[in-house]
Write a protein that holds these residues in place. Structure first.
Motif, PDB file in Angstrom:
ATOM      1  N   GLY A 148      43.507  24.269  78.153  1.00 14.97           N
ATOM      2  CA  GLY A 148      42.881  25.263  79.029  1.00 14.97           C
ATOM      3  C   GLY A 148      41.775  26.060  78.361  1.00 14.97           C
ATOM      4  N   ALA A 152      42.486  20.402  83.119  1.00 18.69           N
ATOM      5  CA  ALA A 152      41.968  20.048  81.795  1.00 18.69           C
ATOM      6  C   ALA A 152      42.688  18.802  81.287  1.00 18.69           C
ATOM      7  N   TYR A 173      42.819  27.744  84.458  1.00 19.34           N
ATOM      8  CA  TYR A 173      42.611  26.486  83.733  1.00 19.34           C
ATOM      9  C   TYR A 173      43.972  25.893  83.377  1.00 19.34           C
ATOM     10  N   HIS A 201      39.411  34.916  83.546  1.00 16.90           N
ATOM     11  CA  HIS A 201      39.610  33.514  83.166  1.00 16.90           C
ATOM     12  C   HIS A 201      41.054  33.407  82.687  1.00 16.90           C
ATOM     13  N   GLY A 205      38.045  25.772  79.058  1.00 16.41           N
ATOM     14  CA  GLY A 205      37.580  25.991  80.424  1.00 16.41           C
ATOM     15  C   GLY A 205      36.493  27.046  80.579  1.00 16.41           C
TER      16      GLY A 205
END
Ligand code: PLP
Length: 460
Positions: free
Chosen positions: A387, A301, A272, A418, A390
């Motif tokens: 981020g 983002a 992200y 992630h 996300g």
């Protein structure tokens, strides 16, 4: 050229116009997409990524000489990769949805943001080129010669200029002035006062503009065009910037391997990346997609009032809209992301590679800034918090889950990583940071953590 993107349902467009958080996903794999991909890799291919990494390596000794804060790392400008399970829990990420990690570019030395990567790379490439041209360096030489009096005398004849919302200006201004170049930074109205002051203290000329980022870049570009001794770092068009950012990919690959983290078909990596004009996240995505292939999924983002990259992706390459055309203000606390119109170069390169884009409200940015501090000890600026929405967008919304199903990723989420890229914060003055923290800790009805589970945000 026609758009490679599928038609988009109006609910996404309505949310975008209303400055409501939304998620757009992209799953293109077609002949047209493959052709577009080869255009991108011709501009920033594996050999370019390697060349950028080698330039940083050749210049490590030089950088350690120029910047005392780099002595401990031997001139290497890199950031840690850290697991952040407590922050993952605070964000509502369930263990069966994967693990949260952070790539800490907020702590990158010298410039304090992701812009250190591309910006310093372009200044080094320009300096190296001049030194080669004037016989001060031989190809492949270690770059210590760039700090000699002869090199400084040469560089003093040139100006390096840039237009910026702040952080690219900091990076270029500091790197260029340290080598002896005259440096000029054209700042948009969004740029924070402390960033201008920091540059002035370094002897950098700060040109203040009353308009937005796009106007500052255009003014800088126009002024540079009249001066043959001026090198303009063009945030909207520069391949050198993109290549500098892309060198983060092999560094991350080595860090993941060292941490024993697998990335493959059953261990997907979601990344992200906060997005302004798009250069930094695009350069990193180009690098990661070439190293990890289809197993890495990159999401950009953007603030709800400045979603320039999303607007560009929805429109396709035949037009170049701004967020104002969508009735949005481009006003955001995320100064680094306050960009009204995307880089067309970055958008072209990202069309075949990007997995999605989502938008975030300012209140959420501040709330996540405070959570990052309170649960993981991370000191980030508002742009760098984008981020953190996300994982929730992907695993907690109908659109995100539909995309995971369509990509056949849903069965593998328990092994997913992630990776939130935190892109700036190191140099934010304590007084400003304390205010961000205070605002982020005040419960806000606008910022929900985690994001609403069932809101139909997307284009499905
Ligand atoms: C902290 C921070 N994050 C992300 C970005 C986005 O980079 P780009 O404008 O290249 O998309 C910026 C841009 O200045 C930034 O300052």
């Amino acid at each position: 050229m026609t758009s490679l993107l599928p038609p988009v349902a109006s609910s996404l467009q309505d949310r975008l116009r209303a400055a409501q958080p939304c998620l757009w996903t992209h799953s293109g794999r077609s002949a047209a997409v493959e052709a577009q991909l080869s255009v991108g890799t011709a501009m920033v291919g594996v050999q370019d990524i390697q060349a950028a990494s080698q330039r940083f390596a050749r210049c490590a000794g030089l950088l350690a000489t120029l910047f005392p804060e780099l002595q401990a790392s031997g001139g290497v400008i890199e950031s840690p990769l850290v697991p952040t399970p407590a922050l993952g829990r605070a964000l509502g990420l369930a263990p069966q949805a994967g693990a949260l990690w952070v790539k800490c570019d907020h702590s990158l030395p010298v410039a304090g943001s992701i812009k250190a990567r591309g910006g310093i790379h372009e200044v080094l490439e320009f300096a190296e080129g001049l030194a080669l041209q004037h016989g001060l360096l031989a190809p492949g030489d270690d770059c210590n010669a760039l700090a000699t009096p002869a090199a400084r005398a040469l560089f003093a004849r040139y100006q390096v200029a840039v237009g910026s919302t702040g952080n690219l200006g900091l990076s270029i201004g500091v790197a260029a002035s340290s080598l002896g170049f005259r440096a000029a930074v054209h700042m948009s109205a969004d740029a924070k006062e402390w960033k201008k002051e920091r540059l002035r203290r370094r002897g950098v000329e700060v040109v203040e503009h009353t308009g937005d980022y796009e106007k500052a870049v255009a003014a800088g570009r126009a002024q540079a065009a009249t001066d043959p001794f001026c090198h303009f770092v063009d945030d909207e068009r520069s391949l050198s910037l993109l290549r500098g950012y892309s060198a983060a990919a092999p560094a991350l690959q080595a860090q993941l391997a060292q941490a024993g983290v697998r990335v493959d078909a059953t261990h997907p990596l979601f990344v992200y990346l906060p997005c302004g004009v798009g250069g930094a996240p695009a350069g990193i995505t180009l690098g990661l997609r070439q190293l990890f292939g289809p197993h890495v999924h990159c999401f950009f983002a953007e603030p709800v009032q400045s979603p320039c990259f999303l607007v560009q992706m929805l429109t396709g390459p035949h037009d170049h809209p701004s967020v104002y055309d969508w009735g949005l203000t481009n006003q955001t606390e995320a100064d680094g992301l306050a960009v009204p119109r995307a880089s067309l170069l970055a958008a072209l390169l990202m069309q075949p590679l990007l997995s999605g884009i989502y938008t975030v409200q300012d209140a959420t940015l501040l709330q996540h800034l405070a959570l990052a501090h309170d649960t993981a000890g991370l000191r980030i600026e508002p742009s760098a918090a984008a981020g953190f929405s996300g994982p929730g967008m992907l695993t907690g919304t109908a659109e995100g889950r539909a995309w995971l199903q369509a990509q056949n990723l849903a069965p593998h989420m328990a092994q997913a990583i992630h990776l939130v890229w935190t892109t700036g914060g190191l140099l934010v003055p304590d007084s400003e940071y304390a205010l961000f923290l205070q605002r982020g800790r005040v419960p806000s009805p606008a910022a929900s953590v985690p994001p609403p589970q069932e809101a139909p945000h997307g284009n499905a």
